[in-house]
Design a protein around this motif. Sequence first.
Motif, mmCIF file in Angstrom:
data_model
loop_
_atom_site.group_PDB
_atom_site.id
_atom_site.type_symbol
_atom_site.label_atom_id
_atom_site.label_comp_id
_atom_site.label_asym_id
_atom_site.label_seq_id
_atom_site.Cartn_x
_atom_site.Cartn_y
_atom_site.Cartn_z
ATOM 1 N N GLU A 1 1.651 13.841 -6.204
ATOM 2 C CA GLU A 1 2.639 13.356 -5.246
ATOM 3 C C GLU A 1 2.368 11.873 -5.044
ATOM 4 O OE1 GLU A 1 2.229 15.427 -1.594
ATOM 5 O OE2 GLU A 1 2.563 17.415 -2.452
ATOM 6 N N TRP A 2 3.424 11.095 -4.848
ATOM 7 C CA TRP A 2 3.227 9.697 -4.470
ATOM 8 C C TRP A 2 4.269 9.310 -3.449
ATOM 9 C CZ3 TRP A 2 4.253 6.973 -9.861
ATOM 10 C CH2 TRP A 2 5.584 7.124 -10.207
ATOM 11 N N SER A 3 3.938 8.347 -2.633
ATOM 12 C CA SER A 3 4.870 7.872 -1.618
ATOM 13 C C SER A 3 5.918 6.989 -2.281
ATOM 14 C CB SER A 3 4.123 7.087 -0.536
ATOM 15 O OG SER A 3 3.592 5.888 -1.067
ATOM 16 N N ASP A 4 6.968 6.695 -1.519
ATOM 17 C CA ASP A 4 8.024 5.827 -2.042
ATOM 18 C C ASP A 4 7.475 4.464 -2.433
ATOM 19 O OD1 ASP A 4 9.735 7.905 -1.541
ATOM 20 O OD2 ASP A 4 10.584 7.038 0.293
ATOM 21 N N GLU A 5 6.432 4.011 -1.709
ATOM 22 C CA GLU A 5 5.834 2.717 -2.020
ATOM 23 C C GLU A 5 5.184 2.709 -3.403
ATOM 24 O OE1 GLU A 5 6.235 3.094 2.333
ATOM 25 O OE2 GLU A 5 5.341 4.363 0.798
ATOM 26 N N VAL A 6 4.470 3.797 -3.740
ATOM 27 C CA VAL A 6 3.825 3.853 -5.051
ATOM 28 C C VAL A 6 4.881 4.006 -6.140
ATOM 29 C CG1 VAL A 6 2.140 5.057 -6.484
ATOM 30 C CG2 VAL A 6 1.739 4.832 -4.034
ATOM 31 N N ALA A 7 5.919 4.787 -5.862
ATOM 32 C CA ALA A 7 7.016 4.901 -6.826
ATOM 33 C C ALA A 7 7.602 3.523 -7.111
ATOM 34 C CB ALA A 7 8.089 5.847 -6.289
ATOM 35 N N ALA A 8 7.816 2.747 -6.052
ATOM 36 C CA ALA A 8 8.397 1.409 -6.216
ATOM 37 C C ALA A 8 7.460 0.478 -6.966
ATOM 38 C CB ALA A 8 8.755 0.826 -4.850
ATOM 39 N N VAL B 1 0.840 -1.190 0.000
ATOM 40 C CA VAL B 1 0.000 0.000 0.000
ATOM 41 C C VAL B 1 0.880 1.247 0.000
ATOM 42 C CG1 VAL B 1 -1.791 1.282 1.224
ATOM 43 C CG2 VAL B 1 -1.784 -1.216 1.303
ATOM 44 N N GLY B 2 0.502 2.238 -0.773
ATOM 45 C CA GLY B 2 1.196 3.524 -0.776
ATOM 46 C C GLY B 2 0.200 4.643 -0.986
ATOM 47 N N ARG B 3 0.578 5.850 -0.605
ATOM 48 C CA ARG B 3 -0.318 7.002 -0.675
ATOM 49 C C ARG B 3 -0.018 7.852 -1.902
ATOM 50 N NH1 ARG B 3 -3.070 8.222 4.172
ATOM 51 N NH2 ARG B 3 -3.561 10.209 3.225
ATOM 52 N N PHE B 4 -1.028 8.616 -2.327
ATOM 53 C CA PHE B 4 -0.837 9.606 -3.388
ATOM 54 C C PHE B 4 -1.699 10.823 -3.093
ATOM 55 C CE2 PHE B 4 -4.816 7.900 -4.838
ATOM 56 C CZ PHE B 4 -5.421 8.948 -5.500
ATOM 57 N N ARG B 5 -1.322 11.934 -3.730
ATOM 58 C CA ARG B 5 -2.119 13.160 -3.668
ATOM 59 C C ARG B 5 -2.091 13.833 -5.034
ATOM 60 N NH1 ARG B 5 -0.729 16.531 1.920
ATOM 61 N NH2 ARG B 5 -1.853 15.124 3.357
ATOM 62 N N TYR B 6 -3.185 14.538 -5.336
ATOM 63 C CA TYR B 6 -3.210 15.375 -6.527
ATOM 64 C C TYR B 6 -3.774 16.733 -6.136
ATOM 65 C CZ TYR B 6 -4.115 17.257 -11.126
ATOM 66 O OH TYR B 6 -4.118 18.069 -12.234
ATOM 67 N N HIS B 7 -3.034 17.806 -6.454
ATOM 68 C CA HIS B 7 -3.418 19.170 -6.111
ATOM 69 C C HIS B 7 -4.062 19.825 -7.333
ATOM 70 C CE1 HIS B 7 -1.034 19.056 -2.340
ATOM 71 N NE2 HIS B 7 -0.266 18.248 -3.041
ATOM 72 N N PHE B 8 -5.334 20.217 -7.199
ATOM 73 C CA PHE B 8 -6.068 20.771 -8.326
ATOM 74 C C PHE B 8 -5.417 22.034 -8.881
ATOM 75 C CE2 PHE B 8 -10.172 18.844 -6.380
ATOM 76 C CZ PHE B 8 -9.885 17.633 -6.961
#
Length: 210
Positions: free
Chosen positions: A22-29, A9-16
Amino acid sequence: MGVGDSLLVGRFRYHFGSRRWEWSDEVAAMHGYPAGTEPTTELLLAHKHPEDRERVAATITSVEDGGAFSSRHRIVDTHGRVRDVLVVSDLLVDDDGTVVGTEGYYVDVSDTADGYRREAIDNTLPRLLEARVVIEQAKGALMLAYGITADQAFRVLRWRSQETNIKLKTIAERVVAELPTLSGDEVRLRTRLDHVLLTVHQNIESDPLP
């Protein structure tokens, strides 16, 4: 942690406003990139499975226009491995309660041979979804009682969370627990919900914000 480790599991964000991901290291991996790699819309789309790309592209376009990003699709990492991911997201708000983006989780639900365990997925995913469901239920109760919008209802819950230093999910759970008692005419309904919101911290012994 490397690409072959048991990332789940990893986190992400999108700024309108800035149209920035943005993504966490987990999502990058999960995508095959080292920690610190900055994602873009183009990069995200490039890794979508060819059979899912058009559908996910439409979803991402809706995010850029102020929507939410929730999807089940496949990605292809930099090593050519296909991963089955579930994206769960909700609104991202600033300190004033203004919606400024969306944020959530990538959950790798792949059945692969490199350390992913079905039982881990079964234990993790319900917790991710539970918070969203209970918050939506609480928002609905506030919308009905006060005649406000979903965004306004969320701001009320967030306000009580900040004022009491109690997790927003816990506030929502308390409201939902009271739903069977929230009956009667409009005035009585509001009065009862007022009481629940203003005394919620008295009924929760310990669940402080992290």
